[in-house]
Design a protein around this motif. Sequence first.
Motif, PDB file in Angstrom:
ATOM      1  N   TYR A 132     -18.228  19.065 107.569  1.00  0.00           N
ATOM      2  CA  TYR A 132     -18.963  20.304 107.800  1.00  0.00           C
ATOM      3  C   TYR A 132     -19.848  20.162 109.042  1.00  0.00           C
ATOM      4  CZ  TYR A 132     -20.140  24.849 105.748  1.00  0.00           C
ATOM      5  OH  TYR A 132     -20.250  26.190 105.491  1.00  0.00           O
ATOM      6  N   LYS A 133     -19.219  19.962 110.150  1.00  0.00           N
ATOM      7  CA  LYS A 133     -19.904  19.787 111.425  1.00  0.00           C
ATOM      8  C   LYS A 133     -20.693  21.041 111.786  1.00  0.00           C
ATOM      9  CE  LYS A 133     -18.783  18.120 116.080  1.00  0.00           C
ATOM     10  NZ  LYS A 133     -17.673  17.696 116.967  1.00  0.00           N
ATOM     11  N   PRO A 134     -21.947  20.940 112.248  1.00  0.00           N
ATOM     12  CA  PRO A 134     -22.676  19.737 112.665  1.00  0.00           C
ATOM     13  C   PRO A 134     -23.606  19.161 111.586  1.00  0.00           C
ATOM     14  CG  PRO A 134     -23.870  21.649 113.416  1.00  0.00           C
ATOM     15  CD  PRO A 134     -22.675  22.184 112.659  1.00  0.00           C
TER      16      PRO A 134
ATOM     17  N   VAL B 196      -5.616  38.801 104.503  1.00  0.00           N
ATOM     18  CA  VAL B 196      -5.663  37.473 103.884  1.00  0.00           C
ATOM     19  C   VAL B 196      -6.825  36.716 104.536  1.00  0.00           C
ATOM     20  CG1 VAL B 196      -4.426  35.324 103.434  1.00  0.00           C
ATOM     21  CG2 VAL B 196      -3.167  37.492 103.514  1.00  0.00           C
ATOM     22  N   ILE B 197      -7.767  36.259 103.724  1.00  0.00           N
ATOM     23  CA  ILE B 197      -8.996  35.649 104.228  1.00  0.00           C
ATOM     24  C   ILE B 197      -9.088  34.192 103.761  1.00  0.00           C
ATOM     25  CG2 ILE B 197     -11.506  35.887 104.378  1.00  0.00           C
ATOM     26  CD1 ILE B 197      -9.871  38.297 105.426  1.00  0.00           C
ATOM     27  N   ALA B 198      -9.561  33.325 104.642  1.00  0.00           N
ATOM     28  CA  ALA B 198      -9.724  31.908 104.317  1.00  0.00           C
ATOM     29  C   ALA B 198     -11.194  31.571 104.096  1.00  0.00           C
ATOM     30  CB  ALA B 198      -9.170  31.033 105.439  1.00  0.00           C
ATOM     31  N   VAL B 199     -11.439  30.712 103.114  1.00  0.00           N
ATOM     32  CA  VAL B 199     -12.785  30.219 102.811  1.00  0.00           C
ATOM     33  C   VAL B 199     -12.668  28.761 102.372  1.00  0.00           C
ATOM     34  CG1 VAL B 199     -13.675  32.472 102.099  1.00  0.00           C
ATOM     35  CG2 VAL B 199     -12.650  30.942 100.398  1.00  0.00           C
ATOM     36  N   GLN B 200     -13.815  28.084 102.305  1.00  0.00           N
ATOM     37  CA  GLN B 200     -13.839  26.761 101.698  1.00  0.00           C
ATOM     38  C   GLN B 200     -14.157  26.917 100.219  1.00  0.00           C
ATOM     39  OE1 GLN B 200     -16.631  23.919 103.300  1.00  0.00           O
ATOM     40  NE2 GLN B 200     -15.906  22.273 101.967  1.00  0.00           N
ATOM     41  N   LEU B 201     -13.395  26.225  99.399  1.00  0.00           N
ATOM     42  CA  LEU B 201     -13.526  26.326  97.952  1.00  0.00           C
ATOM     43  C   LEU B 201     -14.937  25.992  97.484  1.00  0.00           C
ATOM     44  CD1 LEU B 201     -12.077  26.645  95.184  1.00  0.00           C
ATOM     45  CD2 LEU B 201     -11.608  24.187  95.285  1.00  0.00           C
ATOM     46  N   GLY B 202     -15.510  26.887  96.670  1.00  0.00           N
ATOM     47  CA  GLY B 202     -16.794  26.636  96.041  1.00  0.00           C
ATOM     48  C   GLY B 202     -18.016  26.928  96.884  1.00  0.00           C
ATOM     49  N   THR B 203     -17.812  27.416  98.113  1.00  0.00           N
ATOM     50  CA  THR B 203     -18.939  27.711  98.994  1.00  0.00           C
ATOM     51  C   THR B 203     -19.440  29.133  98.768  1.00  0.00           C
ATOM     52  OG1 THR B 203     -17.489  28.491 100.770  1.00  0.00           O
ATOM     53  CG2 THR B 203     -18.042  26.134 100.741  1.00  0.00           C
TER      54      THR B 203
ATOM     55  N   ASP C 264      -9.970  22.962 100.734  1.00  0.00           N
ATOM     56  CA  ASP C 264     -10.911  21.913 100.345  1.00  0.00           C
ATOM     57  C   ASP C 264     -11.978  21.673 101.419  1.00  0.00           C
ATOM     58  OD1 ASP C 264      -9.699  21.472  97.897  1.00  0.00           O
ATOM     59  OD2 ASP C 264      -8.336  19.953  98.696  1.00  0.00           O
ATOM     60  N   THR C 265     -11.613  21.837 102.689  1.00  0.00           N
ATOM     61  CA  THR C 265     -12.564  21.645 103.796  1.00  0.00           C
ATOM     62  C   THR C 265     -12.486  22.832 104.745  1.00  0.00           C
ATOM     63  OG1 THR C 265     -11.020  20.490 105.274  1.00  0.00           O
ATOM     64  CG2 THR C 265     -12.228  19.145 103.662  1.00  0.00           C
ATOM     65  N   ILE C 266     -13.567  23.073 105.476  1.00  0.00           N
ATOM     66  CA  ILE C 266     -13.576  24.223 106.389  1.00  0.00           C
ATOM     67  C   ILE C 266     -12.681  24.016 107.607  1.00  0.00           C
ATOM     68  CG2 ILE C 266     -15.582  23.663 107.852  1.00  0.00           C
ATOM     69  CD1 ILE C 266     -14.703  27.070 106.209  1.00  0.00           C
ATOM     70  N   PRO C 267     -12.505  22.791 108.129  1.00  0.00           N
ATOM     71  CA  PRO C 267     -11.530  22.640 109.229  1.00  0.00           C
ATOM     72  C   PRO C 267     -10.130  23.102 108.838  1.00  0.00           C
ATOM     73  CG  PRO C 267     -12.951  20.727 109.151  1.00  0.00           C
ATOM     74  CD  PRO C 267     -13.262  21.543 107.926  1.00  0.00           C
ATOM     75  N   GLU C 268      -9.741  22.882 107.585  1.00  0.00           N
ATOM     76  CA  GLU C 268      -8.424  23.338 107.124  1.00  0.00           C
ATOM     77  C   GLU C 268      -8.333  24.863 107.161  1.00  0.00           C
ATOM     78  OE1 GLU C 268      -6.717  20.490 103.752  1.00  0.00           O
ATOM     79  OE2 GLU C 268      -8.816  20.981 103.377  1.00  0.00           O
TER      80      GLU C 268
ATOM     81  N   LEU D  49      -6.270  29.726 110.231  1.00  0.00           N
ATOM     82  CA  LEU D  49      -6.507  30.882 111.098  1.00  0.00           C
ATOM     83  C   LEU D  49      -5.727  30.742 112.396  1.00  0.00           C
ATOM     84  CD1 LEU D  49      -8.139  33.492 111.812  1.00  0.00           C
ATOM     85  CD2 LEU D  49      -9.893  31.959 112.762  1.00  0.00           C
ATOM     86  N   GLN D  50      -5.799  29.586 113.000  1.00  0.00           N
ATOM     87  CA  GLN D  50      -5.122  29.369 114.283  1.00  0.00           C
ATOM     88  C   GLN D  50      -3.608  29.359 114.153  1.00  0.00           C
ATOM     89  OE1 GLN D  50      -7.906  25.952 114.835  1.00  0.00           O
ATOM     90  NE2 GLN D  50      -7.929  26.593 116.974  1.00  0.00           N
ATOM     91  N   ASN D  51      -3.130  29.014 112.962  1.00  0.00           N
ATOM     92  CA  ASN D  51      -1.682  29.023 112.731  1.00  0.00           C
ATOM     93  C   ASN D  51      -1.162  30.387 112.283  1.00  0.00           C
ATOM     94  OD1 ASN D  51      -1.494  26.322 113.375  1.00  0.00           O
ATOM     95  ND2 ASN D  51      -1.558  25.604 111.257  1.00  0.00           N
ATOM     96  N   GLY D  52      -2.054  31.380 112.164  1.00  0.00           N
ATOM     97  CA  GLY D  52      -1.638  32.716 111.782  1.00  0.00           C
ATOM     98  C   GLY D  52      -1.413  32.910 110.303  1.00  0.00           C
ATOM     99  N   GLN D  53      -1.872  31.952 109.484  1.00  0.00           N
ATOM    100  CA  GLN D  53      -1.695  32.060 108.042  1.00  0.00           C
ATOM    101  C   GLN D  53      -2.701  33.007 107.397  1.00  0.00           C
ATOM    102  OE1 GLN D  53      -1.717  27.482 107.905  1.00  0.00           O
ATOM    103  NE2 GLN D  53      -0.546  28.036 106.092  1.00  0.00           N
ATOM    104  N   VAL D  54      -3.843  33.198 108.058  1.00  0.00           N
ATOM    105  CA  VAL D  54      -4.887  34.093 107.565  1.00  0.00           C
ATOM    106  C   VAL D  54      -5.392  34.944 108.724  1.00  0.00           C
ATOM    107  CG1 VAL D  54      -5.575  32.472 105.759  1.00  0.00           C
ATOM    108  CG2 VAL D  54      -6.762  32.447 107.973  1.00  0.00           C
ATOM    109  N   ALA D  55      -6.027  36.060 108.378  1.00  0.00           N
ATOM    110  CA  ALA D  55      -6.527  36.964 109.414  1.00  0.00           C
ATOM    111  C   ALA D  55      -7.948  36.620 109.836  1.00  0.00           C
ATOM    112  CB  ALA D  55      -6.473  38.405 108.927  1.00  0.00           C
TER     113      ALA D  55
END
Length: 262
Positions: free
Chosen positions: A54-56, A153-160, A179-183, A188-194
């Motif tokens: 979870y940088k920084p 389709v929206i991406a989030v980190q689980l449990g946040t 599991d992690t926010i970088p994932e 997003l960058q791969n077009g899997q989520v908007a």
Amino acid sequence: MLRKKGYLLILALIFVFSISTIAGAWWIFGGNEQATWDKIEEEGKIVVGMDAAYKPFEFQDENGEIVGFDVDVLKAIADKLGIDLDLQNTSFDGIIPGLQANKYDLIMSAMTITEDRKKAVNFSDPYFDASQVIAVMEDSNDIKSVDDLQGKVIAVQLGTTGDLEVSEMEGIKEIKRFDTIPEAFIALQNGQVAAVVNDLPVTKAYIKEHPEVKIVGEALTVEQYGIAFRKADTELMEKVNEALAKLKQEGTYDKIYAKWFE
């Protein structure tokens, strides 16, 4: 007679086991207020649970060492308390159960103070102000505000709190939980989520390294981060609060903040 003695022996063993079990449960669920701080003093270290992705706030550098804003604040607190740090990297969705199972002494992991979490843990005085924001690809024009998330389709980190916020929205096509926010950002960058819904400071830090991502719309929430403790560990919480207050008064906190956010 032998049977009677054997029966009495069994009863005695059951009694001893029951007392031991009750004592252990008492320590775990409410009687360890003094024991936790005594353990820390005796061992000379404090064990901290955090999700180091979870940088920084907390992340692993090129050498695999856990670094970040939270880590520097923790080091300063530990110095005030005269103890060392033992950082335990763990997934965020299981971090509170890990604390309750005595895997570590406290949690510091960019954790938002919420009413639901207060039912499970106690929080220190707030140490950081944050908010949830929407991130999309730079060339995206479909999403400009929270209203545009409907049907997406929206991406989030689980449990946040990002997960909690999106879960309460109506009209979302699908929520992908990682599991992690970088994932989530990779999806997003791969077009899997908007879009990705996530904490502002972490999203800004990601955009610095990935300018193809941008923030759109206004902040969805106003939040504060806190250090989490088991309910019984009021003495430990008070000592951490005192150390944190001193760091702010003497300007050490501001120097750490400037290092990571200015």
